[in-house]
Design a protein around this motif. Structure first.
Motif, PDB file in Angstrom:
ATOM      1  N   LEU A   1      -7.106 -11.463   4.507  1.00 53.18           N
ATOM      2  CA  LEU A   1      -7.914 -10.202   4.701  1.00 53.18           C
ATOM      3  C   LEU A   1      -8.989  -9.876   3.776  1.00 53.18           C
ATOM      4  CD1 LEU A   1      -4.848  -7.714   5.621  1.00 53.18           C
ATOM      5  CD2 LEU A   1      -6.562  -8.785   7.106  1.00 53.18           C
TER       6      LEU A   1
ATOM      7  N   LEU B   1      -2.482  -3.259  11.620  1.00 49.96           N
ATOM      8  CA  LEU B   1      -1.495  -2.216  10.862  1.00 49.96           C
ATOM      9  C   LEU B   1      -2.112  -1.594   9.711  1.00 49.96           C
ATOM     10  CD1 LEU B   1       1.642  -4.602  10.583  1.00 49.96           C
ATOM     11  CD2 LEU B   1       1.301  -2.621  12.364  1.00 49.96           C
ATOM     12  N   LEU B   2      -3.322  -2.322   9.129  1.00 42.78           N
ATOM     13  CA  LEU B   2      -3.975  -1.652   8.214  1.00 42.78           C
ATOM     14  C   LEU B   2      -4.967  -0.622   8.592  1.00 42.78           C
ATOM     15  CD1 LEU B   2      -4.121  -1.416   4.993  1.00 42.78           C
ATOM     16  CD2 LEU B   2      -5.796  -3.653   4.942  1.00 42.78           C
TER      17      LEU B   2
ATOM     18  N   PRO C   1       2.244   2.693  11.542  1.00 41.99           N
ATOM     19  CA  PRO C   1       1.372   2.698  10.470  1.00 41.99           C
ATOM     20  C   PRO C   1       0.593   4.055  10.279  1.00 41.99           C
ATOM     21  CG  PRO C   1       1.077   0.921  11.602  1.00 41.99           C
ATOM     22  CD  PRO C   1       1.920   1.533  12.490  1.00 41.99           C
TER      23      PRO C   1
ATOM     24  N   TYR D   1       0.694  -1.099  -0.085  1.00 41.40           N
ATOM     25  CA  TYR D   1      -0.002   0.176  -0.043  1.00 41.40           C
ATOM     26  C   TYR D   1       0.972   1.228  -0.214  1.00 41.40           C
ATOM     27  CZ  TYR D   1      -3.633  -3.238   1.536  1.00 41.40           C
ATOM     28  OH  TYR D   1      -4.615  -4.342   1.471  1.00 41.40           O
TER      29      TYR D   1
ATOM     30  N   GLU E   1      -2.845  -9.373  13.101  1.00 37.02           N
ATOM     31  CA  GLU E   1      -1.554  -8.499  13.364  1.00 37.02           C
ATOM     32  C   GLU E   1      -1.693  -7.497  12.286  1.00 37.02           C
ATOM     33  OE1 GLU E   1       1.705 -10.780  14.097  1.00 37.02           O
ATOM     34  OE2 GLU E   1       0.691 -11.446  16.101  1.00 37.02           O
ATOM     35  N   SER E   2      -1.753  -8.191  10.757  1.00 36.61           N
ATOM     36  CA  SER E   2      -1.532  -7.310   9.610  1.00 36.61           C
ATOM     37  C   SER E   2      -2.932  -6.300   9.710  1.00 36.61           C
ATOM     38  CB  SER E   2      -1.679  -8.228   8.593  1.00 36.61           C
ATOM     39  OG  SER E   2      -0.479  -8.747   8.184  1.00 36.61           O
ATOM     40  N   TYR E   3      -3.949  -6.697  10.098  1.00 36.67           N
ATOM     41  CA  TYR E   3      -5.089  -6.126   9.926  1.00 36.67           C
ATOM     42  C   TYR E   3      -5.157  -4.837  10.905  1.00 36.67           C
ATOM     43  CZ  TYR E   3     -10.241  -4.823  10.680  1.00 36.67           C
ATOM     44  OH  TYR E   3     -11.388  -4.373  10.655  1.00 36.67           O
TER      45      TYR E   3
ATOM     46  N   TRP F   1      -2.528 -10.560   2.914  1.00 34.87           N
ATOM     47  CA  TRP F   1      -3.535 -10.098   1.976  1.00 34.87           C
ATOM     48  C   TRP F   1      -4.695 -10.721   1.688  1.00 34.87           C
ATOM     49  CZ3 TRP F   1      -4.125 -11.965  -2.892  1.00 34.87           C
ATOM     50  CH2 TRP F   1      -3.004 -12.776  -3.301  1.00 34.87           C
TER      51      TRP F   1
ATOM     52  N   ASP G   1       3.171  -2.776   4.020  1.00 30.56           N
ATOM     53  CA  ASP G   1       2.773  -3.962   3.745  1.00 30.56           C
ATOM     54  C   ASP G   1       2.235  -4.823   4.490  1.00 30.56           C
ATOM     55  OD1 ASP G   1       4.446  -6.308   4.518  1.00 30.56           O
ATOM     56  OD2 ASP G   1       6.284  -4.994   4.027  1.00 30.56           O
ATOM     57  N   VAL G   2       1.328  -5.726   4.199  1.00 29.00           N
ATOM     58  CA  VAL G   2       0.650  -6.667   4.956  1.00 29.00           C
ATOM     59  C   VAL G   2       1.079  -8.016   4.706  1.00 29.00           C
ATOM     60  CG1 VAL G   2      -1.478  -5.066   5.334  1.00 29.00           C
ATOM     61  CG2 VAL G   2      -1.401  -6.874   3.533  1.00 29.00           C
ATOM     62  N   ASP G   3       2.374  -7.935   4.135  1.00 26.59           N
ATOM     63  CA  ASP G   3       3.026  -9.438   3.843  1.00 26.59           C
ATOM     64  C   ASP G   3       2.042 -10.295   3.227  1.00 26.59           C
ATOM     65  OD1 ASP G   3       5.580 -10.571   4.263  1.00 26.59           O
ATOM     66  OD2 ASP G   3       4.565 -12.290   5.363  1.00 26.59           O
TER      67      ASP G   3
END
Length: 167
Positions: A58, A147-148, A43, A7, A143-145, A55, A50-52
Motif C-alpha cells: 500500500l 478496508l482502509l 471497517p 491502525y 482487499e486491504s485497501y 502495508w 489491520d491491513v495484515d
C-alpha cells in the motif's frame, strides 16, 4: 513472525493523552483490539484495523501517486513510546486523517494497482517479498485497501486521529 500494519482510531483528547502517556495508549488500543476481535465490526464502525502484510505494498502504491499523507508509517512519532511490535507507534492528526480520507475517495482499488505487476513489487523489494516473487496477484492488496478507505473515512467524519504501527 509477520509484520502486520495496525491502525487505531483515537479521539483528539485520547491522542493528547497518548502523546504524554504512551503506556496508557497501548493499554487502550490492546483493550479495543481484544473487544473488536470478538465482534469483528465493519471497517467504518471499527476503532482498530489491520491491513495484515499489505502495508508495504500500500505504501509503495500510494507513494507512486504522490499521496499527501503517509498512511502506512504515520506522519509524527509518539514521543517516548516503547516498541509496539516492530518499532514505536506513530500518528496522524485529525487534519491529516481528513486529508487522507479525501484523497483516498478519489482512488479506487483498481486504479491504485493499475499498471503494477507482482514483479514490480518484487523489484522494489516490497514486503513480503516472497509473495511477489511467486507472482501472487495484487487482489490481497486491493482487499486491504478497501478496508482502509472506510476506516479512515469514518475516522475523518468523527474528527478522530489515528495511531499506526507495525505489530
Amino acid at each position: 513472525m509477520s509484520m502486520i500494519g495496525e491502525y487505531a482510531r483515537v479521539t483528539p483528547a485520547e491522542l493528547d493523552r497518548a502523546l504524554g502517556d504512551p503506556e496508557w495508549a497501548l493499554k487502550l488500543v490492546c483493550g479495543r483490539m481484544e473487544a473488536e476481535a470478538a465482534t469483528a465490526p465493519e471497517p467504518a464502525a471499527a476503532r482498530c484495523l489491520d491491513v495484515d502484510k499489505a502495508w508495504d505494498a500500500l505504501g509503495f502504491l500510494l507513494r507512486r501517486r504522490d499521496f499527501p499523507v503517509d498512511i502506512v508509517h504515520g506522519e509524527q512519532a509518539v514521543p517516548d513510546a516503547d516498541d509496539w511490535g516492530y518499532g514505536p507507534p506513530r500518528y496522524l492528526t485529525p487534519e491529516q486523517v481528513r486529508s487522507a480520507a479525501e484523497a483516498l475517495a478519489g482512488i479506487s482499488a483498481e486504479s491504485l494497482t493499475a499498471g503494477v505487476a507482482p514483479a514490480d513489487l518484487a523489484a522494489a523489494r516490497v514486503y513480503p517479498l516472497v509473495i511477489w516473487e511467486r507472482g501472487e496477484p495484487l487482489d490481497y492488496v486491493r482487499e486491504s485497501y478497501e478496508l482502509l478507505r472506510p476506516f479512515l473515512r469514518a475516522a475523518a467524519d468523527e474528527g478522530d486521529a489515528v495511531l499506526l504501527w507495525l505489530g
